[in-house]
Write a protein that holds these residues in place. Structure first.
Motif, PDB file in Angstrom:
ATOM      1  N   CYS A 109       0.813  -1.228   0.000  1.00 19.98           N
ATOM      2  CA  CYS A 109       0.000   0.000   0.000  1.00 19.98           C
ATOM      3  C   CYS A 109       0.844   1.275   0.000  1.00 19.98           C
ATOM      4  N   GLY A 110       2.149   1.178   0.299  1.00 20.59           N
ATOM      5  CA  GLY A 110       3.029   2.341   0.263  1.00 20.59           C
ATOM      6  C   GLY A 110       2.989   3.220   1.493  1.00 20.59           C
ATOM      7  N   ASN A 111       2.199   2.880   2.522  1.00 18.31           N
ATOM      8  CA  ASN A 111       2.124   3.681   3.743  1.00 18.31           C
ATOM      9  C   ASN A 111       3.259   3.317   4.697  1.00 18.31           C
ATOM     10  N   THR A 112       3.780   4.315   5.404  1.00 16.26           N
ATOM     11  CA  THR A 112       4.796   4.085   6.428  1.00 16.26           C
ATOM     12  C   THR A 112       4.098   4.111   7.775  1.00 16.26           C
ATOM     13  N   THR A 113       4.025   2.954   8.428  1.00 19.88           N
ATOM     14  CA  THR A 113       3.343   2.820   9.718  1.00 19.88           C
ATOM     15  C   THR A 113       4.119   1.861  10.610  1.00 19.88           C
ATOM     16  N   GLN A 114       3.720   1.819  11.867  1.00 18.77           N
ATOM     17  CA  GLN A 114       4.284   0.841  12.785  1.00 18.77           C
ATOM     18  C   GLN A 114       3.483  -0.450  12.623  1.00 18.77           C
ATOM     19  N   TRP A 115       4.142  -1.525  12.283  1.00 16.61           N
ATOM     20  CA  TRP A 115       3.489  -2.806  12.062  1.00 16.61           C
ATOM     21  C   TRP A 115       3.275  -3.522  13.390  1.00 16.61           C
ATOM     22  N   GLN A 116       2.367  -4.471  13.428  1.00 16.92           N
ATOM     23  CA  GLN A 116       2.091  -5.264  14.624  1.00 16.92           C
ATOM     24  C   GLN A 116       2.818  -6.609  14.542  1.00 16.92           C
ATOM     25  N   ARG A 117       3.431  -7.029  15.648  1.00 17.31           N
ATOM     26  CA  ARG A 117       4.056  -8.350  15.725  1.00 17.31           C
ATOM     27  C   ARG A 117       2.979  -9.367  16.102  1.00 17.31           C
ATOM     28  N   LEU A 118       2.902 -10.477  15.380  1.00 16.59           N
ATOM     29  CA  LEU A 118       1.906 -11.507  15.623  1.00 16.59           C
ATOM     30  C   LEU A 118       2.559 -12.885  15.684  1.00 16.59           C
ATOM     31  N   LYS A 119       1.929 -13.788  16.415  1.00 16.50           N
ATOM     32  CA  LYS A 119       2.350 -15.180  16.479  1.00 16.50           C
ATOM     33  C   LYS A 119       1.110 -16.023  16.197  1.00 16.50           C
ATOM     34  N   SER A 120       1.210 -16.975  15.270  1.00 20.06           N
ATOM     35  CA  SER A 120       0.060 -17.824  14.966  1.00 20.06           C
ATOM     36  C   SER A 120       0.467 -19.290  15.062  1.00 20.06           C
ATOM     37  N   TYR A 121      -0.510 -20.133  15.353  1.00 17.14           N
ATOM     38  CA  TYR A 121      -0.279 -21.571  15.448  1.00 17.14           C
ATOM     39  C   TYR A 121      -1.603 -22.306  15.347  1.00 17.14           C
ATOM     40  N   ARG A 122      -1.525 -23.595  15.113  1.00 19.22           N
ATOM     41  CA  ARG A 122      -2.701 -24.467  15.092  1.00 19.22           C
ATOM     42  C   ARG A 122      -2.634 -25.296  16.373  1.00 19.22           C
ATOM     43  N   GLN A 123      -3.791 -25.661  16.920  1.00 20.18           N
ATOM     44  CA  GLN A 123      -3.800 -26.458  18.138  1.00 20.18           C
ATOM     45  C   GLN A 123      -4.934 -27.474  18.135  1.00 20.18           C
ATOM     46  N   PHE A 124      -4.657 -28.615  18.726  1.00 20.51           N
ATOM     47  CA  PHE A 124      -5.652 -29.660  18.917  1.00 20.51           C
ATOM     48  C   PHE A 124      -6.209 -29.472  20.320  1.00 20.51           C
ATOM     49  N   THR A 125      -7.529 -29.337  20.436  1.00 16.39           N
ATOM     50  CA  THR A 125      -8.137 -29.052  21.731  1.00 16.39           C
ATOM     51  C   THR A 125      -9.139 -30.125  22.123  1.00 16.39           C
ATOM     52  N   LEU A 126      -9.315 -30.283  23.404  1.00 17.99           N
ATOM     53  CA  LEU A 126     -10.318 -31.176  23.971  1.00 17.99           C
ATOM     54  C   LEU A 126     -11.475 -30.305  24.439  1.00 17.99           C
ATOM     55  N   PHE A 127     -12.665 -30.600  23.973  1.00 20.53           N
ATOM     56  CA  PHE A 127     -13.875 -29.810  24.260  1.00 20.53           C
ATOM     57  C   PHE A 127     -13.743 -28.366  23.791  1.00 20.53           C
ATOM     58  N   PHE A 128     -12.847 -28.105  22.810  1.00 18.65           N
ATOM     59  CA  PHE A 128     -12.597 -26.783  22.241  1.00 18.65           C
ATOM     60  C   PHE A 128     -12.162 -25.757  23.290  1.00 18.65           C
ATOM     61  N   VAL A 129     -11.663 -26.241  24.438  1.00 20.57           N
ATOM     62  CA  VAL A 129     -11.220 -25.358  25.512  1.00 20.57           C
ATOM     63  C   VAL A 129      -9.791 -25.678  25.934  1.00 20.57           C
ATOM     64  N   LEU A 130      -9.493 -26.935  26.158  1.00 18.57           N
ATOM     65  CA  LEU A 130      -8.206 -27.368  26.697  1.00 18.57           C
ATOM     66  C   LEU A 130      -7.234 -27.715  25.567  1.00 18.57           C
TER      67      LEU A 130
END
Length: 68
Positions: A25-46
């Protein structure tokens, strides 16, 4: 016994990143640092297992990403 499990993706904000000019986009801004991952959960909570961890920075204007 009924077990409900699933796989979800998660992205965590790690705070402010570098100030850069976005190649998309050509804009000069402060970018955000992000961390992403996939996870296997039990009951969609743990979360039991996490994999596919990635760290990157994202432009706050257009969403373009770059390696951190």
């Amino acid at each position: 016994m009924l077990l409900i499990a699933g796989v979800t993706g998660k992205t965590d904000n790690q705070g402010p990143g570098a100030t850069r000019t976005c190649p998309r986009c050509g804009n000069t801004t402060q970018w955000q640092r992000l961390k992403s991952y996939r996870q296997f959960t039990l009951f969609f909570v743990l979360p039991l297992w996490r994999w596919g961890r990635q760290e990157y920075e994202q432009c706050g204007v257009c969403g373009q990403t770059a390696a951190a």
